[in-house]
Design a protein around this motif. Sequence first.
Motif, PDB file in Angstrom:
ATOM      1  N   ILE A  29       0.838  -1.203   0.000  1.00  0.00           N
ATOM      2  CA  ILE A  29       0.000   0.000   0.000  1.00  0.00           C
ATOM      3  C   ILE A  29       0.876   1.258   0.000  1.00  0.00           C
ATOM      4  CG2 ILE A  29      -1.672   1.334   1.345  1.00  0.00           C
ATOM      5  CD1 ILE A  29      -2.831  -1.409   2.260  1.00  0.00           C
ATOM      6  N   ARG A  30       1.936   1.260   0.806  1.00  0.00           N
ATOM      7  CA  ARG A  30       2.863   2.410   0.800  1.00  0.00           C
ATOM      8  C   ARG A  30       3.534   2.565  -0.565  1.00  0.00           C
ATOM      9  NH1 ARG A  30       4.237   0.431   5.969  1.00  0.00           N
ATOM     10  NH2 ARG A  30       6.163  -0.497   5.190  1.00  0.00           N
ATOM     11  N   SER A  31       3.845   1.468  -1.212  1.00  0.00           N
ATOM     12  CA  SER A  31       4.458   1.519  -2.541  1.00  0.00           C
ATOM     13  C   SER A  31       3.516   2.170  -3.545  1.00  0.00           C
ATOM     14  CB  SER A  31       4.822   0.104  -3.009  1.00  0.00           C
ATOM     15  OG  SER A  31       5.809  -0.478  -2.185  1.00  0.00           O
ATOM     16  N   GLU A  36       2.055   6.758  -6.890  1.00  0.00           N
ATOM     17  CA  GLU A  36       1.108   7.824  -7.239  1.00  0.00           C
ATOM     18  C   GLU A  36       1.777   9.194  -7.125  1.00  0.00           C
ATOM     19  OE1 GLU A  36      -3.398   8.328  -6.152  1.00  0.00           O
ATOM     20  OE2 GLU A  36      -2.205   8.968  -4.430  1.00  0.00           O
ATOM     21  N   SER A  37       2.516   9.409  -6.049  1.00  0.00           N
ATOM     22  CA  SER A  37       3.148  10.713  -5.834  1.00  0.00           C
ATOM     23  C   SER A  37       4.220  11.003  -6.877  1.00  0.00           C
ATOM     24  CB  SER A  37       3.745  10.782  -4.425  1.00  0.00           C
ATOM     25  OG  SER A  37       4.897   9.957  -4.310  1.00  0.00           O
ATOM     26  N   GLY A  64      -8.900  -3.032  -3.329  1.00  0.00           N
ATOM     27  CA  GLY A  64      -9.764  -2.108  -2.603  1.00  0.00           C
ATOM     28  C   GLY A  64      -9.014  -1.314  -1.553  1.00  0.00           C
ATOM     29  N   GLN A  65      -8.106  -1.972  -0.845  1.00  0.00           N
ATOM     30  CA  GLN A  65      -7.311  -1.287   0.174  1.00  0.00           C
ATOM     31  C   GLN A  65      -6.376  -0.262  -0.461  1.00  0.00           C
ATOM     32  OE1 GLN A  65      -7.511  -1.766   3.701  1.00  0.00           O
ATOM     33  NE2 GLN A  65      -9.409  -2.705   2.978  1.00  0.00           N
ATOM     34  N   ILE A  66      -5.778  -0.629  -1.591  1.00  0.00           N
ATOM     35  CA  ILE A  66      -4.868   0.300  -2.273  1.00  0.00           C
ATOM     36  C   ILE A  66      -5.633   1.498  -2.822  1.00  0.00           C
ATOM     37  CG2 ILE A  66      -3.342   0.559  -4.272  1.00  0.00           C
ATOM     38  CD1 ILE A  66      -2.603  -2.433  -3.875  1.00  0.00           C
ATOM     39  N   ALA A  67      -6.770   1.244  -3.434  1.00  0.00           N
ATOM     40  CA  ALA A  67      -7.566   2.335  -4.002  1.00  0.00           C
ATOM     41  C   ALA A  67      -8.035   3.291  -2.904  1.00  0.00           C
ATOM     42  CB  ALA A  67      -8.758   1.778  -4.767  1.00  0.00           C
ATOM     43  N   GLN A  68      -8.375   2.739  -1.734  1.00  0.00           N
ATOM     44  CA  GLN A  68      -8.827   3.578  -0.620  1.00  0.00           C
ATOM     45  C   GLN A  68      -7.696   4.452  -0.091  1.00  0.00           C
ATOM     46  OE1 GLN A  68     -11.931   3.889   0.470  1.00  0.00           O
ATOM     47  NE2 GLN A  68     -11.330   5.398   2.016  1.00  0.00           N
ATOM     48  N   ALA A  69      -6.461   3.937  -0.176  1.00  0.00           N
ATOM     49  CA  ALA A  69      -5.306   4.657   0.375  1.00  0.00           C
ATOM     50  C   ALA A  69      -4.681   5.625  -0.623  1.00  0.00           C
ATOM     51  CB  ALA A  69      -4.256   3.655   0.850  1.00  0.00           C
TER      52      ALA A  69
END
Length: 329
Positions: A29-31, A36-37, A64-69
């Motif tokens: 998720i951090r990756s 994105e940044s 879903g978790q990645i999209a939410q984050a």
Amino acid sequence: MTQQVNVSALNLAPVREGKSVREALQHTIRSAQAAESYGYHRFWVAEHHNMHGVASSATAVLIGQIAQATKTIRVGSGGIMLPNHAPLIIAEQFGTLAALHPNRIDLGLGRAPGTDQLTAQALRRNGQSAHDFPSLVEELRHYFTPLSANPHVRAIPGEGEDVPVWLLGSSGYSAQMAGELGLPFAFAGHFSPKQIVPALNLYYDTFKPSSVLSEPYSMIAVNGIAAESEGEAHRLATSLYQQFLSMIRNRPGKLQPAVENMDTIWSPHEEQLVMEQLSGSFIGDGKTVAQQLKEFASTLRVNEVMIQTTVYDEDKQIDSYKQIMDAWQ
């Protein structure tokens, strides 16, 4: 005029030696947030099963978790192994994701099991196989249409949702199918480099314009590792080499730390086998890797490159994303 080439990231939520599945998922998720940044176009995770070193088996849940984050980057599957699932379930899962995260969800589909045969049998209780892939894709796509082909069985959520469907492959089979259906095609060059050119040519030659695409759209997945120096990049890449070596030895496990010298680990024959499989890799300082990727994309006429960065050190894996994109832009 040179066409714009998008840069994306592929991630298998690798479980690192000495670390947990929870840590692997949190770092994935951090990756995605880092990608994105830095301006990456999409971030995909892949379905695998019964592998100690891969935590992305519940692919739709992780998406879903990645999209939410994240906020803007496209998130999707690279891919969902469709014969493992009922098409209705996948339509509902990705329909739900698309409803929650409009215009950001991709559905890449593969026909391999993503695991060993015993695990595939445990997944495929209804007897589906790779031979059923064309009919499964057709059924799945129908569930997304505003007026379902079967008025008695409808995907809700899913029906009418804008979920781009990609076909993924490591040979010519899916390339030809994607071309004939007029769908975007992604090729697994990160582990099947020798088939890149034949598969792409087949895709371009068989492409028929569709309601989805008026012209071909292709993407190649490659291994990409960048560091401050070429020597450091090749040192980091020894984790990737060990990962492929473990698969050749039929002893897959968690992602291992980098080593100074692979010669103490593999035989000359094993080195040859590993490097043949990894010839679709770009390793060096950020500027060199970005330039080589641009030349690669131009030569093959691809619209997008998707980079898999298999690095044990989590901070250096994210730094590799940054170095490549800084040089690319």
